[in-house]
Design a protein around this motif. Structure first.
Motif, PDB file in Angstrom:
ATOM      1  N   ARG A  67       0.823  -1.214   0.000  1.00 17.61           N
ATOM      2  CA  ARG A  67       0.000   0.000   0.000  1.00 17.61           C
ATOM      3  C   ARG A  67       0.852   1.256   0.000  1.00 17.61           C
ATOM      4  NH1 ARG A  67      -4.632  -0.126   4.409  1.00 17.61           N
ATOM      5  NH2 ARG A  67      -5.119   1.782   3.237  1.00 17.61           N
ATOM      6  N   THR A  68       2.052   1.185   0.566  1.00 15.69           N
ATOM      7  CA  THR A  68       2.912   2.363   0.633  1.00 15.69           C
ATOM      8  C   THR A  68       4.138   2.164  -0.256  1.00 15.69           C
ATOM      9  OG1 THR A  68       4.310   1.552   2.448  1.00 15.69           O
ATOM     10  CG2 THR A  68       2.235   2.656   3.038  1.00 15.69           C
ATOM     11  N   ARG A  69       4.816   3.265  -0.551  1.00 21.60           N
ATOM     12  CA  ARG A  69       6.044   3.167  -1.332  1.00 21.60           C
ATOM     13  C   ARG A  69       7.077   2.314  -0.617  1.00 21.60           C
ATOM     14  NH1 ARG A  69       7.437   9.213  -3.680  1.00 21.60           N
ATOM     15  NH2 ARG A  69       5.650   9.422  -5.074  1.00 21.60           N
ATOM     16  N   ASP A  71       6.560  -0.167   1.419  1.00 25.17           N
ATOM     17  CA  ASP A  71       6.190  -1.585   1.289  1.00 25.17           C
ATOM     18  C   ASP A  71       6.554  -2.108  -0.097  1.00 25.17           C
ATOM     19  OD1 ASP A  71       5.168  -1.573   3.850  1.00 25.17           O
ATOM     20  OD2 ASP A  71       3.083  -1.247   3.212  1.00 25.17           O
ATOM     21  N   ARG A  72       6.253  -1.306  -1.114  1.00 26.75           N
ATOM     22  CA  ARG A  72       6.550  -1.736  -2.484  1.00 26.75           C
ATOM     23  C   ARG A  72       8.058  -1.798  -2.726  1.00 26.75           C
ATOM     24  NH1 ARG A  72       2.044   1.690  -3.271  1.00 26.75           N
ATOM     25  NH2 ARG A  72       3.307   3.416  -4.059  1.00 26.75           N
ATOM     26  N   TRP A 396      10.843  10.164  -4.666  1.00 31.86           N
ATOM     27  CA  TRP A 396      11.187   9.086  -3.735  1.00 31.86           C
ATOM     28  C   TRP A 396      12.675   9.106  -3.392  1.00 31.86           C
ATOM     29  CZ3 TRP A 396      10.230   4.834  -0.734  1.00 31.86           C
ATOM     30  CH2 TRP A 396      11.240   3.892  -0.612  1.00 31.86           C
TER      31      TRP A 396
END
Length: 467
Positions: A67-69, A71-72, A396
């Motif tokens: 769901r979050t950057r 996590d990805r 990011w």
């Protein structure tokens, strides 16, 4: 055999001084690198988000569920490690103890250090060395030392090498197997062109490599440690005066573009077909990459769309000041932006052409795009999986607070998405197609006449003749 060309010692074995360029996402894999090593050279597995396989041998799609950057990003690192390990194991088997297998990573890729540790831990005894560029990989020597592998830094100037040597490489000199000089005006993909150099004025590589060798000698580095020439290398006969040249020491050569068109090359047929259509001048040195580095790619519709996006750009102020005397009345839906009179006219013209949406950049400018472009840009930014250590496109950052602190830049693009797409069969015209500036020779070199596509062994044998 081309005159003067002799095998070199690398990682305790004798190999030809020709190296397969590692390239990026899935453009070099186990099949090509294993075959290159089996032919007696140094094959290079791309460890940049390489493919991994399921129990049936099918490629596992890299789908991100987090769901979050953050996590990805963790998912991406796992994919990267698993994929590189799978590629190394298969390449090692294909090589059959001949030649050598290196891996290539980009220091600016997200989680580069974590990926290197993960891959090298699981491939002990199968990786001879690590090539690494796209940034200043000062931790490379320390990581290589932990796993007893060689390291081969990629630089585009003697100055960059000296900075790396002084900071860390001098502590692990025995494992530095070579230094790769990547010509920033000729090599495909990302390069180390600095702000002190003019992208429109290519410099002769000979004095730059000679200076690099002189810097290496000043640090006590033996002439037997090769400088690997990368970028613009097609025919070895063009480099006759580099071989056995006492001013340069041991020289080896890296081939990045030519191995794309072999039977073992993993790139899709539709991409291979495009390589044979490239004319001289069709490769552009540009700065659209979200890494912030210059890079070279084919001037296809994808790249031209980025050029157009940056062309449709005007500076603005949020209040009336200086030249900004006219309120912008298109693309901003009533927001208060002030622009110059001439820029207002340009913006209205773009609006009539369908570029009806203005997006802010980190440099206090607005770029005009279509509604569909805006939707794609915003979706790609939202879907960011943290593939770079610092990404200009999505803002990011892979550490600290996970943000560069700058506005996400709509003049760039999601490089992970584009490179994964082209590597897995998407339209090459609509994605980033990296290539070196000698790629036009696919069309001119008689070796490829009548649509001939060589095996890696046939290509290596051809290269060794000087052609």
């Amino acid at each position: 055999m081309f005159k003067g060309l002799k095998p070199i010692q690398y990682a305790g074995r004798e190999v030809w001084p020709i190296i397969e360029g590692g390239k990026g996402v899935s453009a070099t894999n186990h099949a090509s690198s294993g075959a290159w090593a089996a032919a007696g050279g140094i094959g290079t597995v791309s460890a940049v988000n390489a493919d991994s396989y399921d129990e049936h041998g099918d490629v596992i799609p890299q789908v991100y569920e987090g769901r979050t950057r953050g996590d990805r990003h963790e998912e991406l690192v796992r994919y990267a490690i698993d994929g590189a390990v799978a590629q190394v194991e298969r390449a090692h088997e294909i090589a059959g103890g001949t030649g050598a297998i290196n891996i290539n990573v980009l220091w600016e890729m997200g989680g580069a250090s974590q990926v290197l540790h993960g891959v090298l831990e699981r491939t002990r005894g199968k990786v001879a060395g690590v090539t690494c560029g796209a940034g200043m990989p000062y931790k490379l020597s320390e990581i290589a030392q932990q796993y007893g592998v060689h390291y081969l830094p990629i630089v585009s100037s003697g100055r960059a090498f000296r900075a790396l040597w002084k900071r860390s490489y001098h502590k692990v000199p025995e494992l530095m197997a070579a230094v790769v000089y990547e010509d920033p005006w000729l090599a495909g993909g990302h390069n180390g062109l600095s702000n002190a150099e003019d992208p429109t004025k290519p410099e002769d590589p000979y004095p730059r490599v000679k200076q690099l060798r002189e810097m290496m000698r000043a640090e006590g580095i033996s002439d037997e440690v090769p400088i690997i020439m990368a970028g613009g290398v097609w025919y070895l006969r063009d480099w006759d005066n580099w071989i056995d040249n006492p001013h340069l020491g041991q020289i080896a050569f890296q081939f990045g573009t030519r191995p794309l068109l072999t039977r073992e090359s993993p790139i899709p047929q539709i991409w291979k077909d495009e390589l044979t259509k490239i004319d001289e001048g069709d490769v552009l040195l540009h700065k659209f990459s979200p890494t912030g580095f210059y890079s070279s790619a084919v001037k296809n519709p994808f790249l031209r769309s980025l050029e157009g996006r940056s062309y449709r750009q005007i500076p603005f102020s949020t209040e009336k000041a200086g030249e900004h005397t006219h309120r912008l009345d298109v693309g901003v839906k009533g927001k208060n932006f002030w622009v110059a009179a001439g820029d207002l006219l340009r913006a209205r013209e773009w609006d009539l052409q369908g570029f009806t949406t203005a997006l802010k950049t980190p440099d206090n400018t607005l770029v005009f795009v279509t509604p569909d472009e805006r939707a794609m840009i915003r979706k790609d930014q939202a879907d960011c999986m943290g593939c770079l250590s610092h990404c200009g496109f999505s803002s990011w950052k892979d550490h600290d607070n996970f943000s560069t602190g700058r506005l996400a830049d709509p003049r760039s693009f999601c490089i992970q998405k584009s490179l994964q797409n082209i590597a897995h069969g998407a339209d090459p015209h609509e994605n980033l197609m990296f290539a070196g500036h000698s790629a036009y020779l696919f069309k001119q070199d008689p070796f490829y006449s009548n649509g001939f596509v060589p095996t890696v062994k046939q290509l290596v044998d051809r290269i060794l003749t000087g052609d």
